[in-house]
Write a protein that holds these residues in place. Structure first.
Motif, mmCIF file in Angstrom:
data_model
loop_
_atom_site.group_PDB
_atom_site.id
_atom_site.type_symbol
_atom_site.label_atom_id
_atom_site.label_comp_id
_atom_site.label_asym_id
_atom_site.label_seq_id
_atom_site.Cartn_x
_atom_site.Cartn_y
_atom_site.Cartn_z
ATOM 1 N N ILE A 292 0.856 -1.182 0.000
ATOM 2 C CA ILE A 292 0.000 0.000 0.000
ATOM 3 C C ILE A 292 0.888 1.226 0.000
ATOM 4 O O ILE A 292 1.862 1.316 0.757
ATOM 5 C CB ILE A 292 -0.958 -0.040 1.220
ATOM 6 C CG1 ILE A 292 -1.949 1.116 1.192
ATOM 7 C CG2 ILE A 292 -0.187 -0.073 2.543
ATOM 8 C CD1 ILE A 292 -3.108 0.930 2.195
ATOM 9 N N ASP A 293 0.571 2.158 -0.887
ATOM 10 C CA ASP A 293 1.327 3.396 -0.979
ATOM 11 C C ASP A 293 1.027 4.302 0.205
ATOM 12 O O ASP A 293 0.129 4.023 1.003
ATOM 13 C CB ASP A 293 0.939 4.124 -2.265
ATOM 14 C CG ASP A 293 1.983 3.973 -3.349
ATOM 15 O OD1 ASP A 293 1.802 4.577 -4.417
ATOM 16 O OD2 ASP A 293 2.973 3.258 -3.126
ATOM 17 N N ASN B 250 -0.459 6.904 -0.219
ATOM 18 C CA ASN B 250 -1.852 7.131 -0.579
ATOM 19 C C ASN B 250 -2.569 5.791 -0.460
ATOM 20 O O ASN B 250 -2.342 4.891 -1.266
ATOM 21 C CB ASN B 250 -1.934 7.643 -2.013
ATOM 22 C CG ASN B 250 -3.358 7.818 -2.486
ATOM 23 O OD1 ASN B 250 -4.315 7.457 -1.797
ATOM 24 N ND2 ASN B 250 -3.529 8.349 -3.672
ATOM 25 N N PRO B 251 -3.451 5.639 0.508
ATOM 26 C CA PRO B 251 -4.050 4.322 0.754
ATOM 27 C C PRO B 251 -4.959 3.833 -0.367
ATOM 28 O O PRO B 251 -5.360 2.668 -0.367
ATOM 29 C CB PRO B 251 -4.848 4.538 2.044
ATOM 30 C CG PRO B 251 -5.116 6.003 2.088
ATOM 31 C CD PRO B 251 -3.932 6.653 1.471
ATOM 32 N N ASP B 252 -5.262 4.704 -1.333
ATOM 33 C CA ASP B 252 -6.085 4.269 -2.463
ATOM 34 C C ASP B 252 -5.292 3.456 -3.463
ATOM 35 O O ASP B 252 -5.853 2.837 -4.362
ATOM 36 C CB ASP B 252 -6.692 5.488 -3.168
ATOM 37 C CG ASP B 252 -7.718 6.209 -2.307
ATOM 38 O OD1 ASP B 252 -7.900 7.419 -2.482
ATOM 39 O OD2 ASP B 252 -8.320 5.533 -1.444
ATOM 40 N N ARG B 253 -3.978 3.466 -3.329
ATOM 41 C CA ARG B 253 -3.125 2.736 -4.264
ATOM 42 C C ARG B 253 -2.577 1.502 -3.572
ATOM 43 O O ARG B 253 -1.764 1.594 -2.656
ATOM 44 C CB ARG B 253 -1.995 3.631 -4.758
ATOM 45 C CG ARG B 253 -1.185 2.988 -5.866
ATOM 46 C CD ARG B 253 -0.387 4.012 -6.659
ATOM 47 N NE ARG B 253 0.367 3.330 -7.715
ATOM 48 C CZ ARG B 253 1.652 3.045 -7.640
ATOM 49 N NH1 ARG B 253 2.359 3.408 -6.586
ATOM 50 N NH2 ARG B 253 2.252 2.404 -8.628
ATOM 51 N N THR B 254 -3.053 0.350 -4.013
ATOM 52 C CA THR B 254 -2.638 -0.928 -3.432
ATOM 53 C C THR B 254 -2.259 -1.913 -4.533
ATOM 54 O O THR B 254 -2.593 -1.718 -5.701
ATOM 55 C CB THR B 254 -3.769 -1.546 -2.584
ATOM 56 O OG1 THR B 254 -4.928 -1.724 -3.414
ATOM 57 C CG2 THR B 254 -4.128 -0.666 -1.394
ATOM 58 N N ASP B 255 -1.585 -2.951 -4.121
ATOM 59 C CA ASP B 255 -1.161 -3.986 -5.062
ATOM 60 C C ASP B 255 -1.227 -5.332 -4.376
ATOM 61 O O ASP B 255 -0.908 -5.452 -3.186
ATOM 62 C CB ASP B 255 0.274 -3.713 -5.533
ATOM 63 C CG ASP B 255 0.737 -4.732 -6.558
ATOM 64 O OD1 ASP B 255 1.612 -5.566 -6.222
ATOM 65 O OD2 ASP B 255 0.220 -4.707 -7.693
ATOM 66 N N THR C 90 -7.072 -8.155 1.929
ATOM 67 C CA THR C 90 -7.206 -6.708 1.819
ATOM 68 C C THR C 90 -6.193 -6.038 2.739
ATOM 69 O O THR C 90 -6.159 -6.324 3.942
ATOM 70 C CB THR C 90 -8.622 -6.247 2.205
ATOM 71 O OG1 THR C 90 -9.583 -6.906 1.375
ATOM 72 C CG2 THR C 90 -8.757 -4.743 2.029
ATOM 73 N N SER D 95 -4.699 -2.522 4.448
ATOM 74 C CA SER D 95 -5.154 -1.186 4.823
ATOM 75 C C SER D 95 -4.167 -0.595 5.823
ATOM 76 O O SER D 95 -3.304 -1.307 6.350
ATOM 77 C CB SER D 95 -6.562 -1.244 5.423
ATOM 78 O OG SER D 95 -6.581 -2.033 6.593
#
Length: 121
Positions: A51-52, A54-59, A69, A71
């Motif tokens: 997770i970056d 920025n928590p909206d960017r994940t892999d 998931t 977080s």
């Protein structure tokens, strides 16, 4: 002294769920990418999620996509891995990591000590 401490591992039956937590101390990681790796006996270590800042960017790795998931809670300096529909092949030691910068495309800089996850069939 920077520390990453994992918790939440254990023994679970196939199909069950676990939630891993990673608590960071020694500095703030709010602007740092974080991730989870795992290593099974005789296998190479693999990254399962990241997770970056920025928590909206994940892999996610293909092996866990749709089941795990990742977080983070920057206010608490914590990161989590919710693991659902667990399979015996998810059995491994899971490591919390912090990257050197804000992107998980960079290098891992800190490692936790690991927590064992065992999934029985």
């Amino acid at each position: 002294q920077v520390q990453l401490v994992e918790s939440g591992g254990g023994l679970v039956q196939a199909g069950g769920s676990l939630r891993l937590s990673c608590t960071a101390s020694g500095r703030t990681f709010s602007n740092t990418a974080l991730g989870w790796f795992r290593q099974a006996p005789g296998e190479e270590r693999e990254r399962v999620a990241a997770i970056d800042w920025n928590p909206d960017r994940t892999d996610y790795s293909d092996s866990v996509k749709g089941r795990f998931t990742i977080s983070r809670d920057n206010a608490k300096n914590k990161m989590y891995l919710q693991m659902n529909s667990l399979k015996p092949e998810d059995t491994a030691v899971y490591y919390c990591v912090a990257y050197s910068g804000s992107s998980y495309s960079g290098s891992v800089y800190y490692w936790g000590q690991g927590t064992q996850v065992t999934v029985s069939s």
